[in-house]
Motif scaffolding. Structure first.
Motif, PDB file in Angstrom:
ATOM      1  N   ALA A  55       0.702  -1.299  -0.212  1.00 45.78           N
ATOM      2  CA  ALA A  55       0.417   0.450  -0.265  1.00 45.78           C
ATOM      3  C   ALA A  55       1.199   1.417  -0.079  1.00 45.78           C
ATOM      4  O   ALA A  55       2.203   0.870   0.791  1.00 45.78           O
ATOM      5  N   GLU A  56       0.844   1.853  -1.399  1.00 42.96           N
ATOM      6  CA  GLU A  56       1.510   3.392  -1.064  1.00 42.96           C
ATOM      7  C   GLU A  56       0.384   4.371  -1.515  1.00 42.96           C
ATOM      8  O   GLU A  56      -1.045   4.518  -1.459  1.00 42.96           O
ATOM      9  N   CYS A  57       1.064   5.782  -0.670  1.00 39.67           N
ATOM     10  CA  CYS A  57      -0.078   6.690  -0.531  1.00 39.67           C
ATOM     11  C   CYS A  57       1.083   7.980  -0.950  1.00 39.67           C
ATOM     12  O   CYS A  57       2.259   8.208   0.164  1.00 39.67           O
ATOM     13  N   SER A  58       0.447   8.887  -1.873  1.00 35.13           N
ATOM     14  CA  SER A  58       1.172   9.895  -1.739  1.00 35.13           C
ATOM     15  C   SER A  58      -0.506  11.592  -1.581  1.00 35.13           C
ATOM     16  O   SER A  58      -1.086  11.042  -1.341  1.00 35.13           O
ATOM     17  N   ILE A  59       0.322  12.279  -0.837  1.00 31.64           N
ATOM     18  CA  ILE A  59      -0.229  13.564  -0.107  1.00 31.64           C
ATOM     19  C   ILE A  59      -0.191  14.425  -0.330  1.00 31.64           C
ATOM     20  O   ILE A  59       0.542  15.016  -0.340  1.00 31.64           O
ATOM     21  N   LEU A  60      -0.704  15.766  -1.260  1.00 31.46           N
ATOM     22  CA  LEU A  60      -0.742  16.517  -1.521  1.00 31.46           C
ATOM     23  C   LEU A  60      -1.276  17.472  -0.780  1.00 31.46           C
ATOM     24  O   LEU A  60      -2.087  17.503  -0.475  1.00 31.46           O
ATOM     25  N   ILE A  61      -0.702  18.642   0.417  1.00 31.40           N
ATOM     26  CA  ILE A  61      -0.750  19.222   0.840  1.00 31.40           C
ATOM     27  C   ILE A  61      -0.060  20.795   0.595  1.00 31.40           C
ATOM     28  O   ILE A  61       0.759  20.896   0.006  1.00 31.40           O
ATOM     29  N   LYS A  62      -1.376  21.876   1.265  1.00 31.39           N
ATOM     30  CA  LYS A  62      -0.437  23.207   1.292  1.00 31.39           C
ATOM     31  C   LYS A  62       1.701  23.082   1.335  1.00 31.39           C
ATOM     32  O   LYS A  62       1.017  22.921   2.736  1.00 31.39           O
ATOM     33  N   GLY A  63       2.298  23.415   0.771  1.00 36.39           N
ATOM     34  CA  GLY A  63       3.045  23.761   0.707  1.00 36.39           C
ATOM     35  C   GLY A  63       3.667  22.352   0.765  1.00 36.39           C
ATOM     36  O   GLY A  63       5.451  22.410   0.847  1.00 36.39           O
ATOM     37  N   ASN A  64       3.605  21.201   0.024  1.00 37.57           N
ATOM     38  CA  ASN A  64       4.716  20.053   0.223  1.00 37.57           C
ATOM     39  C   ASN A  64       3.511  18.710   0.235  1.00 37.57           C
ATOM     40  O   ASN A  64       2.625  19.083  -0.286  1.00 37.57           O
ATOM     41  N   ALA A  65       4.748  18.151  -0.444  1.00 36.69           N
ATOM     42  CA  ALA A  65       4.080  16.665  -0.270  1.00 36.69           C
ATOM     43  C   ALA A  65       4.514  15.355   0.702  1.00 36.69           C
ATOM     44  O   ALA A  65       5.402  15.937   0.522  1.00 36.69           O
ATOM     45  N   LEU A  66       3.318  14.707   0.259  1.00 29.50           N
ATOM     46  CA  LEU A  66       3.781  13.707   1.667  1.00 29.50           C
ATOM     47  C   LEU A  66       3.768  11.749   1.714  1.00 29.50           C
ATOM     48  O   LEU A  66       3.108  11.827   0.200  1.00 29.50           O
ATOM     49  N   HIS A  67       4.479  11.227   1.445  1.00 27.53           N
ATOM     50  CA  HIS A  67       4.547   9.956   0.679  1.00 27.53           C
ATOM     51  C   HIS A  67       4.628   8.868   1.836  1.00 27.53           C
ATOM     52  O   HIS A  67       5.843   8.965   2.706  1.00 27.53           O
ATOM     53  N   ALA A  68       3.992   7.137   1.484  1.00 27.70           N
ATOM     54  CA  ALA A  68       4.911   6.928   2.336  1.00 27.70           C
ATOM     55  C   ALA A  68       4.027   5.267   1.668  1.00 27.70           C
ATOM     56  O   ALA A  68       3.305   5.185   0.419  1.00 27.70           O
ATOM     57  N   GLY A  69       4.744   3.666   2.235  1.00 23.57           N
ATOM     58  CA  GLY A  69       4.755   2.960   1.746  1.00 23.57           C
ATOM     59  C   GLY A  69       4.241   1.320   2.856  1.00 23.57           C
ATOM     60  O   GLY A  69       5.311   1.713   4.029  1.00 23.57           O
ATOM     61  N   SER A  70       4.005   1.217   2.602  1.00 17.29           N
ATOM     62  CA  SER A  70       4.337   0.018   3.572  1.00 17.29           C
ATOM     63  C   SER A  70       3.613  -1.362   3.400  1.00 17.29           C
ATOM     64  O   SER A  70       3.175  -1.261   1.733  1.00 17.29           O
TER      65      SER A  70
END
Length: 115
Positions: A55-70
């Motif tokens: 499971a992988e996820c990318s979150i685009l938020i105001k001012g940054n991008a966060l990525h995680a995977g498991s």
């Protein structure tokens, strides 16, 4: 906010989609400035059975991008682990942003001595 849930080598069932959405609500509860979330669920043929479901996820938020995977044997457990990682990242980002905004401005008053 846009949410994209896709599967690679597996079909994303409505139950799986509902599970991902319910888990992501925890992340959204902490931070409301999310622009886009992209979740990729996949199944791989690896020699290690306990790491086949990803499971992988990318979150685009105001001012940054966060990525995680498991990776895990069970896809639902991989999603749970993914959301835990994302939650920690979002909370860290939120504290950094709030700390930056609420930090007092340090100004040194220079005194001019006349002789």
């Amino acid at each position: 906010m846009n949410l994209t849930i896709s599967g690679h080598h597996l079909e994303v069932s409505p139950a799986l989609r509902a599970y991902v959405v319910s888990k992501l609500e925890r992340v959204l509860r902490h931070f409301d400035q999310v622009i886009h979330i992209k979740v990729l669920l996949s199944k791989h043929n690896e020699s290690q059975k306990e790491r086949r479901q990803r499971a992988e996820c990318s979150i685009l938020i105001k001012g940054n991008a966060l990525h995680a995977g498991s990776k895990h044997l069970n896809l639902y457990a991989a999603i749970d682990e993914l959301v835990d990682k994302l939650d920690r990242q979002v909370m860290g980002h939120k504290t950094r942003v709030q700390g930056w905004r609420s930090a007092p401005v340090k100004r040194e008053l220079s005194t001019i001595e006349l002789h």
